[in-house]
Design a protein around this motif. Structure first.
Motif, PDB file in Angstrom:
ATOM      1  N   SER A   4      18.260 -98.343 -27.259  1.00 57.62           N
ATOM      2  CA  SER A   4      18.671 -99.192 -28.481  1.00 57.62           C
ATOM      3  C   SER A   4      17.868 -98.603 -29.505  1.00 57.62           C
ATOM      4  O   SER A   4      18.246 -98.959 -30.706  1.00 57.62           O
ATOM      5  CB  SER A   4      17.950-100.513 -28.151  1.00 57.62           C
ATOM      6  OG  SER A   4      16.514-100.488 -27.784  1.00 57.62           O
ATOM      7  N   ALA A   5      17.164 -97.401 -29.258  1.00 53.62           N
ATOM      8  CA  ALA A   5      16.607 -96.788 -30.428  1.00 53.62           C
ATOM      9  C   ALA A   5      17.626 -95.609 -31.061  1.00 53.62           C
ATOM     10  O   ALA A   5      17.386 -95.237 -32.268  1.00 53.62           O
ATOM     11  CB  ALA A   5      15.247 -96.083 -30.208  1.00 53.62           C
ATOM     12  N   ILE A   6      18.586 -95.432 -30.229  1.00 51.58           N
ATOM     13  CA  ILE A   6      19.483 -94.305 -30.792  1.00 51.58           C
ATOM     14  C   ILE A   6      20.515 -95.010 -31.813  1.00 51.58           C
ATOM     15  O   ILE A   6      21.226 -95.965 -31.553  1.00 51.58           O
ATOM     16  CB  ILE A   6      20.204 -93.652 -29.457  1.00 51.58           C
ATOM     17  CG1 ILE A   6      19.417 -93.071 -28.391  1.00 51.58           C
ATOM     18  CG2 ILE A   6      21.520 -92.895 -29.941  1.00 51.58           C
ATOM     19  CD1 ILE A   6      20.247 -92.761 -27.186  1.00 51.58           C
ATOM     20  N   PRO A   7      20.701 -94.401 -33.018  1.00 49.70           N
ATOM     21  CA  PRO A   7      21.881 -94.529 -33.684  1.00 49.70           C
ATOM     22  C   PRO A   7      23.147 -94.510 -33.194  1.00 49.70           C
ATOM     23  O   PRO A   7      23.340 -93.640 -32.795  1.00 49.70           O
ATOM     24  CB  PRO A   7      21.266 -93.749 -35.291  1.00 49.70           C
ATOM     25  CG  PRO A   7      20.559 -92.689 -34.539  1.00 49.70           C
ATOM     26  CD  PRO A   7      19.833 -93.123 -33.416  1.00 49.70           C
ATOM     27  N   LEU A   8      23.863 -95.670 -33.577  1.00 53.67           N
ATOM     28  CA  LEU A   8      25.201 -95.321 -33.131  1.00 53.67           C
ATOM     29  C   LEU A   8      26.365 -95.372 -34.277  1.00 53.67           C
ATOM     30  O   LEU A   8      25.975 -96.037 -35.227  1.00 53.67           O
ATOM     31  CB  LEU A   8      25.441 -96.838 -32.345  1.00 53.67           C
ATOM     32  CG  LEU A   8      24.629 -96.826 -30.980  1.00 53.67           C
ATOM     33  CD1 LEU A   8      24.973 -98.024 -30.221  1.00 53.67           C
ATOM     34  CD2 LEU A   8      24.555 -95.673 -29.964  1.00 53.67           C
ATOM     35  N   ASP A   9      27.460 -94.897 -33.885  1.00 52.11           N
ATOM     36  CA  ASP A   9      28.460 -94.672 -34.863  1.00 52.11           C
ATOM     37  C   ASP A   9      29.617 -95.437 -34.277  1.00 52.11           C
ATOM     38  O   ASP A   9      29.683 -95.561 -32.858  1.00 52.11           O
ATOM     39  CB  ASP A   9      29.191 -93.443 -35.365  1.00 52.11           C
ATOM     40  CG  ASP A   9      28.306 -92.676 -36.295  1.00 52.11           C
ATOM     41  OD1 ASP A   9      27.615 -93.139 -37.170  1.00 52.11           O
ATOM     42  OD2 ASP A   9      28.239 -91.365 -36.336  1.00 52.11           O
ATOM     43  N   ARG A  10      30.492 -96.332 -35.152  1.00 54.54           N
ATOM     44  CA  ARG A  10      31.723 -97.023 -34.405  1.00 54.54           C
ATOM     45  C   ARG A  10      32.929 -96.326 -34.686  1.00 54.54           C
ATOM     46  O   ARG A  10      33.008 -95.381 -35.696  1.00 54.54           O
ATOM     47  CB  ARG A  10      31.571 -98.338 -35.205  1.00 54.54           C
ATOM     48  CG  ARG A  10      30.557 -99.032 -34.673  1.00 54.54           C
ATOM     49  CD  ARG A  10      30.538-100.569 -35.272  1.00 54.54           C
ATOM     50  NE  ARG A  10      29.763-101.550 -35.010  1.00 54.54           N
ATOM     51  CZ  ARG A  10      29.770-102.333 -33.732  1.00 54.54           C
ATOM     52  NH1 ARG A  10      30.585-102.485 -33.094  1.00 54.54           N
ATOM     53  NH2 ARG A  10      28.470-102.974 -33.835  1.00 54.54           N
ATOM     54  N   ILE A  11      33.831 -96.457 -33.833  1.00 59.08           N
ATOM     55  CA  ILE A  11      35.157 -95.580 -33.786  1.00 59.08           C
ATOM     56  C   ILE A  11      36.203 -96.866 -33.563  1.00 59.08           C
ATOM     57  O   ILE A  11      35.847 -97.749 -32.741  1.00 59.08           O
ATOM     58  CB  ILE A  11      35.330 -94.544 -33.185  1.00 59.08           C
ATOM     59  CG1 ILE A  11      35.163 -94.743 -31.708  1.00 59.08           C
ATOM     60  CG2 ILE A  11      34.383 -93.521 -33.552  1.00 59.08           C
ATOM     61  CD1 ILE A  11      35.680 -93.689 -30.674  1.00 59.08           C
ATOM     62  N   ASN A  12      37.340 -96.707 -33.952  1.00 59.91           N
ATOM     63  CA  ASN A  12      38.422 -97.366 -33.453  1.00 59.91           C
ATOM     64  C   ASN A  12      39.299 -96.779 -32.264  1.00 59.91           C
ATOM     65  O   ASN A  12      39.554 -95.449 -32.560  1.00 59.91           O
ATOM     66  CB  ASN A  12      39.487 -98.033 -34.521  1.00 59.91           C
ATOM     67  CG  ASN A  12      38.875 -98.888 -35.505  1.00 59.91           C
ATOM     68  OD1 ASN A  12      38.212 -99.920 -34.910  1.00 59.91           O
ATOM     69  ND2 ASN A  12      38.995 -98.561 -36.795  1.00 59.91           N
ATOM     70  N   LEU A  13      39.308 -97.411 -31.074  1.00 55.96           N
ATOM     71  CA  LEU A  13      39.920 -96.309 -30.048  1.00 55.96           C
ATOM     72  C   LEU A  13      41.314 -96.920 -29.931  1.00 55.96           C
ATOM     73  O   LEU A  13      41.578 -98.133 -29.676  1.00 55.96           O
ATOM     74  CB  LEU A  13      39.206 -96.553 -28.991  1.00 55.96           C
ATOM     75  CG  LEU A  13      39.512 -95.724 -27.685  1.00 55.96           C
ATOM     76  CD1 LEU A  13      39.719 -94.053 -27.985  1.00 55.96           C
ATOM     77  CD2 LEU A  13      38.617 -95.967 -26.392  1.00 55.96           C
ATOM     78  N   ARG A  14      42.430 -96.069 -30.255  1.00 58.54           N
ATOM     79  CA  ARG A  14      43.921 -96.579 -29.789  1.00 58.54           C
ATOM     80  C   ARG A  14      44.239 -95.995 -28.401  1.00 58.54           C
ATOM     81  O   ARG A  14      44.320 -94.775 -28.504  1.00 58.54           O
ATOM     82  CB  ARG A  14      44.464 -96.040 -30.885  1.00 58.54           C
ATOM     83  CG  ARG A  14      44.341 -97.007 -32.267  1.00 58.54           C
ATOM     84  CD  ARG A  14      45.266 -96.467 -33.259  1.00 58.54           C
ATOM     85  NE  ARG A  14      45.179 -95.243 -33.796  1.00 58.54           N
ATOM     86  CZ  ARG A  14      44.100 -94.955 -34.835  1.00 58.54           C
ATOM     87  NH1 ARG A  14      43.208 -95.711 -35.157  1.00 58.54           N
ATOM     88  NH2 ARG A  14      43.959 -93.525 -35.391  1.00 58.54           N
ATOM     89  N   LEU A  15      44.483 -96.674 -27.600  1.00 51.42           N
ATOM     90  CA  LEU A  15      45.202 -96.295 -26.160  1.00 51.42           C
ATOM     91  C   LEU A  15      46.244 -97.394 -25.997  1.00 51.42           C
ATOM     92  O   LEU A  15      46.383 -98.539 -26.324  1.00 51.42           O
ATOM     93  CB  LEU A  15      44.109 -96.681 -24.963  1.00 51.42           C
ATOM     94  CG  LEU A  15      42.721 -95.617 -25.297  1.00 51.42           C
ATOM     95  CD1 LEU A  15      41.730 -96.121 -24.337  1.00 51.42           C
ATOM     96  CD2 LEU A  15      43.134 -94.100 -25.306  1.00 51.42           C
TER      97      LEU A  15
END
Length: 64
Positions: A4-15
């Motif tokens: 929970s302390a790790i910064p996260l990036d978001r992506i859109n995943l197209r499958l």
């Protein structure tokens, strides 16, 4: 490190819809509830470890 302390990036995943269906079948075969996000995250981590791109993950697998 606490995840929970790790910064996260978001992506859109197209499958393809068929790929999501396969992922959902794999998720449902596991005990408990596994979200798509968790399943995809685990898959990416496993691939990186196999490719030798993540020494931390590879090391944890050797000792885990």
């Amino acid at each position: 490190m606490n995840q929970s302390a790790i910064p996260l990036d978001r992506i859109n995943l197209r499958l393809a819809p068929e790929t999501f269906e396969e992922i959902d079948r794999a998720r449902s075969a596991r005990p408990g509830h596994v979200s798509r996000n968790t399943w995809v995250t685990e898959a990416v981590q496993e691939k990186l470890a196999r490719e030798g791109c993540s020494p931390e993950l590879s090391e944890a697998r050797r000792h885990g």
